[in-house]
Design an enzyme around this catalytic site. Structure first.
Site, PDB file in Angstrom:
ATOM      1  N   LYS A 183       0.632  -1.300   0.139  1.00  0.00           N
ATOM      2  CA  LYS A 183       0.506  -0.167  -0.398  1.00  0.00           C
ATOM      3  C   LYS A 183       0.559   1.103   0.335  1.00  0.00           C
ATOM      4  O   LYS A 183       2.455   1.376   0.095  1.00  0.00           O
ATOM      5  CB  LYS A 183      -0.825   0.224   0.862  1.00  0.00           C
ATOM      6  CG  LYS A 183      -1.935  -1.069   1.138  1.00  0.00           C
ATOM      7  CD  LYS A 183      -3.183  -1.247   0.143  1.00  0.00           C
ATOM      8  CE  LYS A 183      -3.541  -2.520  -0.480  1.00  0.00           C
ATOM      9  NZ  LYS A 183      -3.929  -3.177   0.710  1.00  0.00           N
TER      10      LYS A 183
HETATM   11  C1  PLP Z   1      -5.701  -4.513   1.077  1.00  0.00           C
HETATM   12  C2  PLP Z   1      -6.879  -4.434   0.916  1.00  0.00           C
HETATM   13  C3  PLP Z   1      -7.923  -4.676   2.016  1.00  0.00           C
HETATM   14  C4  PLP Z   1      -7.338  -4.786   3.010  1.00  0.00           C
HETATM   15  O1  PLP Z   1      -5.919  -4.864   3.884  1.00  0.00           O
HETATM   16  P1  PLP Z   1      -5.579  -5.793   4.171  1.00  0.00           P
HETATM   17  O2  PLP Z   1      -5.057  -5.030   5.543  1.00  0.00           O
HETATM   18  O3  PLP Z   1      -4.131  -6.057   3.214  1.00  0.00           O
HETATM   19  O4  PLP Z   1      -6.018  -6.833   5.499  1.00  0.00           O
HETATM   20  C5  PLP Z   1      -8.895  -4.534   2.129  1.00  0.00           C
HETATM   21  N1  PLP Z   1      -9.479  -3.639   0.900  1.00  0.00           N
HETATM   22  C6  PLP Z   1      -8.641  -3.410  -0.270  1.00  0.00           C
HETATM   23  C7  PLP Z   1      -9.401  -2.049  -1.260  1.00  0.00           C
HETATM   24  C8  PLP Z   1      -7.460  -3.642  -0.222  1.00  0.00           C
HETATM   25  O5  PLP Z   1      -6.886  -2.948  -1.520  1.00  0.00           O
END
Ligand code: PLP
Length: 387
Positions: A183
Site C-alpha cells: 500500500k
Molecule cells: C489491501 C486491501 C484490503 C485489506 O487490507 P489488509 O491490510 O491486507 O487486511 C481491503 N480492501 C482493499 C481494497 C485492499 O486493497
C-alpha cells in the site's frame, strides 16, 4: 530478477531506527507510538478520530460491527475490489450485495447502480476508492441520506487522496485504511479506522481490544487495577513496532504520493500514443485528487490480455491484476450465487485490466521501459492477428 518490479516498499534507516527504539523501550503494544500515529493520521484525513488496528480487514470488520450490522442486513459493495471488502461483510454477519462500476473510464462503484441495489434490508453502502481515485462521495452521501443508510469507505488504496469536499476517510461515516506492504504507506501489516462520530469511535476502540473497559497501559500506570468486559470483542490491536514504522511512512506519504502522481502522468502520456490501450480516470475530481495507488491499463476488447502480460514478462516487466471480480470467485459463486452477466461493466473491465509497476523511486527511465514494453506487446499481437 525483474528489470522493473511491480513495487518496492523502500524502507530506510529512519524506519529501522524507529523500530529499534521501540525494542529498547520495552513497551511493545498499544503505547505512545500508537497514540501518536492515531493523532497524526486523524490530522492527515481531517477526521476527529483515528483508531489504529491490526490490518485493513480488521478495520473493515470493526467498522461494520460498530455501525451495528446484524444477520440478514445487506451491505452494497463493488465487485472490482480486493475480496477483503466483501469478506468483512460476511464476518460481520451481513450479506454483500454487489453493484456495478461506472465503466472503462470510471472503475469506481456507480452511484446509480448503488441506488438500484437498495432494498428494505440494506443497511450500508461500502465503497472502495479504486486505485486511490476517490468515489463520487457527494452523490453517494445524498443517496445514503435519502435511504437512511450508513456510508463506509474502504480507503485501503487512498491515504492522502482527496476531493474538494475533503480527504478520503473523512467523507463517509467511517473510513478504513490498510498498511499492508504494497500500500502507499506500510508497516507490514496494519490498518486504521477514521470517523468524526465519537460514539462509533468508542465502539471501535472497545471492540479492538476484547471489549475491555481498561487497557494494559492504564493498569501499568496504576490508573486501574481491574477491568470489565462490556462487549464480546476481538484482538485487533496494533503493536508499537508497527506503529513506529507507520509514523515514519506517514511522514513521507504526501511527498511519495506526489511522486506516484508524476509517474502516473508519464504513463498517461505514453499510453495515449498506443493504439488498443486506455487508462481509466483520465480527468475530473477523481483524477485530480488521486493518491495513485494503482496505475493500470485496459486493453481494447478483442486483444489477448495473457499474451500482453507474457510479452511484458519476457521483457523483465512485472504486472498484476486489480482485480478478478469478487462475485465470480469460488466462494461467492458457491454461497452468494455469483453469476456471470450480472455486473457487465465490472466483468468486462476486470477481464481487460493489467496493473503496471508503480512505486516512488521507480524513475522516468523505468516508466519508459514499461511503455516500450507495452508498445512491443501490442505490436506482437497485431502481427500475430494478421498472420
Ligand atoms: C489491501 C486491501 C484490503 C485489506 O487490507 P489488509 O491490510 O491486507 O487486511 C481491503 N480492501 C482493499 C481494497 C485492499 O486493497
Amino acid at each position: 530478477m525483474w528489470k522493473v518490479p511491480l513495487f518496492d516498499c523502500s524502507l530506510g534507516a529512519e524506519e529501522k531506527q524507529a523500530v529499534l527504539e521501540v525494542l529498547d523501550s520495552g513497551w511493545l503494544t498499544m503505547g505512545a507510538n500508537t497514540r501518536a500515529l492515531e493523532e497524526e493520521f486523524a490530522r492527515l484525513c481531517g477526521a476527529r478520530q483515528a483508531i489504529a488496528v491490526a490490518s485493513g480487514t480488521a478495520a473493515l470488520h470493526l467498522a461494520l460491527l460498530a455501525i451495528g450490522i446484524e444477520p440478514g442486513d445487506e451491505v452494497i459493495v463493488p465487485s472490482l475490489t480486493f475480496s477483503a471488502t466483501a469478506n468483512a461483510v460476511i464476518h460481520a454477519g451481513g450479506r454483500p450485495v454487489f453493484a456495478d462500476i461506472g465503466g472503462d473510464h470510471d472503475l469506481n462503484i456507480d452511484p446509480e447502480a448503488v441506488e438500484a441495489a437498495i432494498t428494505t434490508r440494506t443497511r450500508a453502502i461500502l465503497v472502495v476508492h479504486y486505485g486511490g481515485y476517490p468515489c463520487d462521495m457527494p452523490v453517494l452521501r445524498r443517496i445514503a441520506d435519502r435511504h437512511g443508510l450508513r456510508l463506509i469507505e474502504d480507503a485501503a488504496h487512498a491515504p492522502g487522496a482527496r476531493l474538494p469536499e475533503g480527504a478520503c476517510g473523512a467523507l463517509g461515516d467511517v473510513g478504513c485504511f490498510s498498511f499492508y506492504s504494497n500500500k502507499n504507506m506500510t508497516c507490514g501489516e496494519g490498518g486504521m479506522v477514521t470517523t468524526d462520530d465519537e460514539a462509533l469511535a468508542a465502539t471501535v476502540r472497545l471492540l479492538r481490544s476484547h471489549g475491555m473497559t481498561t487497557s494494559a497501559l492504564d493498569r501499568h500506570q496504576g490508573r486501574s487495577s481491574s477491568y470489565e468486559i462490556v462487549a464480546a470483542g476481538l484482538n485487533y490491536r496494533i503493536d508499537e513496532m508497527r506503529a513506529a514504522l507507520a509514523r515514519v511512512q506517514l511522514g513521507r506519504l504526501v511527498e511519495r504520493n506526489a511522486e506516484r502522481k508524476r509517474l502516473d502522468a508519464l504513463y498517461r502520456e505514453g499510453v495515449a500514443g498506443i493504439d488498443g490501450l486506455g487508462m481509466p480516470f483520465a480527468s475530473g475530481p477523481a483524477h485530480d485528487g488521486s493518491c495513485c495507488h494503482v496505475s493500470g491499463v485496459l486493453l481494447d476488447p478483442g486483444l489477448d490480455v495473457e499474451a500482453f502480460r507474457t510479452s511484458l514478462r519476457e521483457d523483465g516487466i512485472q504486472t498484476s491484476h486489480h482485480y478478478p471480480a469478487v462475485h465470480l470467485l469460488h466462494w461467492y459463486r458457491e454461497h452468494m450465487d455469483g453469476r456471470e452477466g450480472t455486473l457487465p461493466r465490472t466483468e468486462s473491465a476486470s477481464l481487460r485490466q493489467v496493473t503496471l509497476p508503480l512505486y516512488p523511486g521507480m524513475g522516468a527511465d523505468r516508466v519508459a521501459l514499461v511503455i516500450d514494453g507495452m508498445k512491443r506487446a501490442i505490436a506482437r499481437q497485431t502481427v500475430a492477428e494478421r498472420a
